[in-house]
Design an enzyme around this catalytic site. Structure first.
Site, PDB file in Angstrom:
ATOM      1  N   HIS A  53       0.830  -1.206   0.000  1.00  0.00           N
ATOM      2  CA  HIS A  53       0.000   0.000   0.000  1.00  0.00           C
ATOM      3  C   HIS A  53       0.867   1.260   0.000  1.00  0.00           C
ATOM      4  O   HIS A  53       0.996   1.944   1.006  1.00  0.00           O
ATOM      5  CB  HIS A  53      -0.942  -0.017   1.203  1.00  0.00           C
ATOM      6  CG  HIS A  53      -2.095  -0.954   1.034  1.00  0.00           C
ATOM      7  ND1 HIS A  53      -2.827  -1.442   2.093  1.00  0.00           N
ATOM      8  CD2 HIS A  53      -2.653  -1.491  -0.088  1.00  0.00           C
ATOM      9  CE1 HIS A  53      -3.778  -2.247   1.633  1.00  0.00           C
ATOM     10  NE2 HIS A  53      -3.681  -2.281   0.316  1.00  0.00           N
ATOM     11  N   HIS A  86      -0.285  -8.661   1.262  1.00  0.00           N
ATOM     12  CA  HIS A  86      -1.372  -8.726   2.239  1.00  0.00           C
ATOM     13  C   HIS A  86      -2.031 -10.094   2.335  1.00  0.00           C
ATOM     14  O   HIS A  86      -2.812 -10.343   3.241  1.00  0.00           O
ATOM     15  CB  HIS A  86      -2.427  -7.668   1.900  1.00  0.00           C
ATOM     16  CG  HIS A  86      -1.846  -6.301   1.769  1.00  0.00           C
ATOM     17  ND1 HIS A  86      -1.648  -5.688   0.542  1.00  0.00           N
ATOM     18  CD2 HIS A  86      -1.369  -5.439   2.692  1.00  0.00           C
ATOM     19  CE1 HIS A  86      -1.088  -4.507   0.736  1.00  0.00           C
ATOM     20  NE2 HIS A  86      -0.903  -4.326   2.025  1.00  0.00           N
ATOM     21  N   HIS A 136     -10.255  -4.354   4.450  1.00  0.00           N
ATOM     22  CA  HIS A 136      -8.812  -4.389   4.224  1.00  0.00           C
ATOM     23  C   HIS A 136      -8.437  -5.727   3.586  1.00  0.00           C
ATOM     24  O   HIS A 136      -8.954  -6.768   3.963  1.00  0.00           O
ATOM     25  CB  HIS A 136      -8.059  -4.193   5.547  1.00  0.00           C
ATOM     26  CG  HIS A 136      -6.590  -3.939   5.375  1.00  0.00           C
ATOM     27  ND1 HIS A 136      -5.686  -4.951   5.152  1.00  0.00           N
ATOM     28  CD2 HIS A 136      -5.869  -2.785   5.390  1.00  0.00           C
ATOM     29  CE1 HIS A 136      -4.471  -4.435   5.047  1.00  0.00           C
ATOM     30  NE2 HIS A 136      -4.561  -3.125   5.181  1.00  0.00           N
ATOM     31  N   GLU A 138      -5.853  -7.625   3.792  1.00  0.00           N
ATOM     32  CA  GLU A 138      -5.317  -8.645   4.691  1.00  0.00           C
ATOM     33  C   GLU A 138      -6.439  -9.343   5.452  1.00  0.00           C
ATOM     34  O   GLU A 138      -6.433 -10.573   5.604  1.00  0.00           O
ATOM     35  CB  GLU A 138      -4.318  -8.025   5.684  1.00  0.00           C
ATOM     36  CG  GLU A 138      -3.709  -9.069   6.608  1.00  0.00           C
ATOM     37  CD  GLU A 138      -2.891  -8.483   7.740  1.00  0.00           C
ATOM     38  OE1 GLU A 138      -2.896  -9.084   8.828  1.00  0.00           O
ATOM     39  OE2 GLU A 138      -2.264  -7.417   7.542  1.00  0.00           O
ATOM     40  N   THR A 176      -2.295  -7.670  11.116  1.00  0.00           N
ATOM     41  CA  THR A 176      -0.922  -7.428  11.577  1.00  0.00           C
ATOM     42  C   THR A 176      -0.547  -5.957  11.670  1.00  0.00           C
ATOM     43  O   THR A 176       0.447  -5.615  12.305  1.00  0.00           O
ATOM     44  CB  THR A 176       0.097  -8.115  10.643  1.00  0.00           C
ATOM     45  OG1 THR A 176      -0.004  -7.533   9.334  1.00  0.00           O
ATOM     46  CG2 THR A 176      -0.143  -9.612  10.568  1.00  0.00           C
ATOM     47  N   CYS A 206       2.621  -7.211  13.729  1.00  0.00           N
ATOM     48  CA  CYS A 206       3.978  -7.525  13.298  1.00  0.00           C
ATOM     49  C   CYS A 206       4.993  -6.647  14.020  1.00  0.00           C
ATOM     50  O   CYS A 206       4.691  -5.538  14.462  1.00  0.00           O
ATOM     51  CB  CYS A 206       4.091  -7.424  11.778  1.00  0.00           C
ATOM     52  SG  CYS A 206       4.562  -5.821  11.127  1.00  0.00           S
ATOM     53  N   SER A 234      -2.790   2.861   3.446  1.00  0.00           N
ATOM     54  CA  SER A 234      -1.855   2.087   4.264  1.00  0.00           C
ATOM     55  C   SER A 234      -2.311   2.104   5.721  1.00  0.00           C
ATOM     56  O   SER A 234      -2.230   3.130   6.399  1.00  0.00           O
ATOM     57  CB  SER A 234      -0.442   2.671   4.149  1.00  0.00           C
ATOM     58  OG  SER A 234       0.403   2.132   5.138  1.00  0.00           O
ATOM     59  N   SER A 235      -2.772   0.974   6.192  1.00  0.00           N
ATOM     60  CA  SER A 235      -3.290   0.890   7.558  1.00  0.00           C
ATOM     61  C   SER A 235      -2.225   1.266   8.582  1.00  0.00           C
ATOM     62  O   SER A 235      -2.470   2.062   9.487  1.00  0.00           O
ATOM     63  CB  SER A 235      -3.793  -0.537   7.836  1.00  0.00           C
ATOM     64  OG  SER A 235      -4.273  -0.658   9.149  1.00  0.00           O
ATOM     65  N   SER A 279       5.612   0.502   4.287  1.00  0.00           N
ATOM     66  CA  SER A 279       5.682   0.254   2.848  1.00  0.00           C
ATOM     67  C   SER A 279       6.274   1.444   2.093  1.00  0.00           C
ATOM     68  O   SER A 279       6.075   1.583   0.892  1.00  0.00           O
ATOM     69  CB  SER A 279       4.282  -0.067   2.299  1.00  0.00           C
ATOM     70  OG  SER A 279       3.331   0.877   2.742  1.00  0.00           O
TER      71      SER A 279
END
Length: 325
Positions: A53, A86, A136, A138, A176, A206, A234-235, A279
Site C-alpha cells: 500500500h 497482504h 482491508h 489482509e 498485523t 507484526c 496504508s493501515s 511500505s
C-alpha cells in the site's frame, strides 16, 4: 545539501527522525519479488491488488510494466500473477488454478503465520474473532481461510454483535498492521463478554508495526508537528498518525510526498517529527528532509528505539525459477 542547510539550522528549529521507519522485511520481500519477476520474465507482469500500500511504489512498478488487477479473473489464462504482501484466501488460489495461472505468492510471512493460526483454531472448532478493519485486503484473505468460523471485530459496536456457539472456545486474532493499543482495547472489551477468551499463541501485530509505533511514541511528546510519509490506504501508516496524536504531538499529518505538506502547518512550529509507514521507501523521507531543510529545519536528530535485522527469503518460485515457466 541545500543552501539553507549549509547556513546552519535556524534558531531552535529541529527535526526528530524516527528509527525504525519505512520498509519492513515483508514489504522489501514483496517489492523485490515483483522486480525479480520483471527481470526474469519481462513485462507484462500481473499483480493482484497493490503489491504494497504505497502510491510511489505502485506507480513506479506500473511504469516498468506491471499490470495491477483487482481479481485474478482479469488475468489472461495461463499468465503469471503475483499475490500481494497482504495475502489471499484459499478461494483466490483455487480460482487462479482454475484459470491455469502461474502464481508467485508474495504474502508477508507474518501474515501467513496468522492464516495458519486461523487454520489451527478452525480445526479445533473455535469461534475466531478477528480484530481488523473491514474491507482491508489482509482481513479478507485471513477471514477467507475459515469464513464459517471467523467473525470480524472492527469497532466497539462490533463487540456487542459477536455471537458464539461455546463461550469456552473463543479465540481472538488480529490484522498485523493495527495499533497495538487499539487492538488491546478491543481485546479487553471482548474479554468482558467472554472471560475465557483465548489469546493467539504469539503476537499477531507484526514487529515492524509495533517498532514504528514505539519510535513515534518516544518522540511525539516533543513535537509540535509529526509528518508521517505514507499512503491513505496504508493501515499501518494511518495508525502512526493516530499514535503520534495520542502520544502528545500537537498535530500530525499523513503525506505521500514532501510536495503535499501545507506550509501553514509549520506556522509556530519548532520541532517537527518525521517517520514513515512500513511500505515507504526511505528516498521519500530523504526528499522530505531536504524540503524541510530549505525552510530552516536542517538540524536532524535520529530517535532510535530498535534496530531491525530481520529479513525474509524470496518465494521459493524465485529460488527455483523453473517452477513457474
Amino acid at each position: 545539501m541545500t543552501a539553507a542547510s549549509q547556513q546552519g539550522p535556524a534558531a531552535g528549529k529541529r527535526v526528530l527522525l524516527a528509527k525504525p521507519r519505512g520498509y519492513c522485511a515483508g514489504v522489501d520481500r514483496a517489492v523485490v519479488t515483483v522486480e525479480k519477476v520483471l527481470e526474469q520474465y519481462g513485462p507484462p507482469v500481473y499483480v493482484r491488488k497493490e503489491i504494497v500500500h504505497n502510491r510511489h511504489v505502485v506507480d513506479t512498478l506500473r511504469e516498468r510494466g506491471v499490470i495491477f488487477v483487482e481479481e485474478v479473473s482479469e488475468v489472461p489464462e495461463g499468465e503469471l500473477v503475483v499475490f500481494s504482501a497482504h495475502g489471499v484466501s484459499p478461494a483466490v488460489h483455487a480460482e487462479a488454478a482454475e484459470r491455469n495461472l502461474r502464481t508467485i505468492d508474495a504474502t508477508c510471512p507474518l501474515v501467513t503465520k496468522v492464516h495458519k493460526e486461523v487454520n489451527r483454531f478452525d480445526r479445533q472448532d473455535y469461534d475466531i474473532l478477528l480484530i481488523g478493519h473491514e474491507g482491508h485486503e489482509e482481513v479478507e484473505g485471513t477471514a477467507g481461510e475459515a469464513p464459517h468460523n471467523v467473525q470480524l471485530v472492527d469497532t466497539e459496536e462490533d463487540v456487542d454483535k459477536v455471537d458464539v456457539r461455546d463461550p469456552s472456545k473463543v479465540v481472538w486474532l488480529s490484522q498485523t498492521t493495527l495499533s497495538v493499543d487499539e487492538t488491546m482495547e478491543r481485546v479487553d472489551q471482548l474479554r468482558e463478554r467472554f472471560p475465557n477468551l483465548a489469546d493467539p499463541p504469539s503476537d499477531d501485530i507484526c514487529y515492524a508495526t509495533s517498532n514504528r509505533q514505539v519510535a513515534v511514541k518516544a518522540m511525539a511528546g516533543e513535537c509540535d508537528l509529526v509528518l508521517v510519509v505514507g499512503s491513505q490506504n496504508s493501515s499501518n501508516s494511518k495508525r502512526l498518525v493516530e499514535v503520534a496524536l495520542q502520544a502528545g504531538a500537537s498535530a500530525a499529518h499523513l503525506i505521500d510526498y514532501a510536495s503535499q505538506v501545507d506550509e501553514n502547518w509549520l506556522d509556530g512550529v519548532t520541532t517537527v517529527g518525521v517517520t514513515s509507514g512500513a511500505s515507504v521507501p526511505d528516498s521519500l523521507v530523504m526528499e522530505l528532509l531536504d524540503w524541510l531543510s530549505e525552510l530552516g529545519w536542517s538540524d536532524v536528530e535520529e530517535v532510535t528505539t530498535a534496530n531491525e535485522k530481520i529479513s525474509f527469503a524470496l518465494p521459493r518460485e524465485l529460488r527455483n525459477s523453473s517452477s513457474v515457466r
